[in-house]
Design a protein around this motif. Structure first.
Motif, short mmCIF file in Angstrom:
data_model
loop_
_atom_site.label_atom_id
_atom_site.label_comp_id
_atom_site.label_asym_id
_atom_site.label_seq_id
_atom_site.Cartn_x
_atom_site.Cartn_y
_atom_site.Cartn_z
N GLU A 25 0.82 -1.21 0.00
CA GLU A 25 0.00 0.00 0.00
C GLU A 25 0.86 1.27 0.00
O GLU A 25 0.46 2.31 -0.54
CB GLU A 25 -0.96 0.02 1.19
CG GLU A 25 -0.31 -0.03 2.57
CD GLU A 25 -0.14 -1.46 3.10
OE1 GLU A 25 -0.07 -1.62 4.33
OE2 GLU A 25 -0.07 -2.38 2.27
N THR A 28 2.05 1.72 -3.51
CA THR A 28 0.94 2.25 -4.30
C THR A 28 0.80 3.75 -4.08
O THR A 28 0.54 4.51 -5.02
CB THR A 28 -0.37 1.55 -3.90
OG1 THR A 28 -0.26 0.14 -4.18
CG2 THR A 28 -1.56 2.12 -4.68
N SER A 32 1.17 6.49 -7.08
CA SER A 32 -0.04 7.18 -7.51
C SER A 32 0.22 8.62 -7.95
O SER A 32 -0.59 9.19 -8.68
CB SER A 32 -1.08 7.17 -6.38
OG SER A 32 -0.60 7.92 -5.25
#
Length: 230
Positions: A25, A28, A32
């Motif tokens: 996460e 990510t 992003s």
């Protein structure tokens, strides 16, 4: 400046050791808000006084970071290499660049959203410590620059610049062929004419070998002695 095709480069977070232990996460989050770009040799990555919107991660190439001190005066502060972060002060609220950066070679850069980087630093203390350790090395170099300007004579300043540019952190990198004599002078904070003069003296004394733009250090201990006595 051209965007890299996605197939031509791995993700930024997979190319640097400090990202290796991040959770999926967290990877990510970094992914992003990132953009991967290439700058050709001689292109400006960012300019002193311009708005600072991203943290830059050098993935490949060499980048000269400098302070513009007047229309015709530059002070070279750092040579950034793969794995180095630039414009990191933006994470802590700095809204404009305090320095400029130019690509010495064709350079691959990952631009990371500063808010995402700040969130990651706040939530992952181990990652924050790794980044702090990297940034301490850059701070140490800035202190060396200040000390050279304040206390050293020209020979000592030049010796210090040569030691930095040929240091272990640049092992495997061809640095000097990409630097003009003026660039080296700006790292040493002395005149270009003085740089040329002292380089020839160092060569005559058997400390270095000059071959075109390239410089080979033959006697590092003597160069270190010159730095200390300078």
């Amino acid at each position: 400046m051209n965007p890299f095709p996605e197939s031509d480069t791995d993700n930024c977070e997979k190319m640097v050791a400090c990202f290796r232990d991040l959770k999926p996460e967290e990877l990510t989050l970094i992914s992003s808000g990132k953009t991967e770009l290439t700058y050709l040799a001689g292109e400006t990555l960012f300019k002193q006084g311009a708005f600072s919107t991203h943290v830059l991660l050098v993935m490949d190439g060499l980048v000269k970071v400098y302070l513009q001190a007047g229309r015709d005066k530059q002070l070279n502060l750092q040579l950034a290499k793969p794995g180095d972060f630039l414009a990191f002060a933006s994470v802590f609220g700095e809204t404009v660049h305090t320095t400029s950066a130019i690509a010495l070679t064709d350079t691959q850069v990952c631009m990371i959203d500063k808010e995402n980087m700040r969130q990651l630093l706040m939530n992952n203390a181990e990652f924050a410590m790794r980044i702090t350790s990297r940034n301490f090395r850059d701070e140490r170099q800035l202190l060396t620059v200040i000390g050279n300007i304040t206390y050293k004579q020209m020979r000592g300043k030049l010796a210090s610049a040569l030691l930095y540019l040929s240091g272990y952190e640049f092992s495997g990198q061809e640095v000097f062929p990409h630097l003009s004599r003026q660039d080296i002078a700006n790292f040493a904070s002395i005149a270009t004419e003085s740089t040329i003069k002292f380089l020839k003296e160092f060569e005559r004394d058997g400390i270095i070998v000059l071959e075109g733009k390239d410089i080979t250090i033959l006697d590092r201990s003597e160069l270190e002695k010159t730095e200390r006595l300078g």
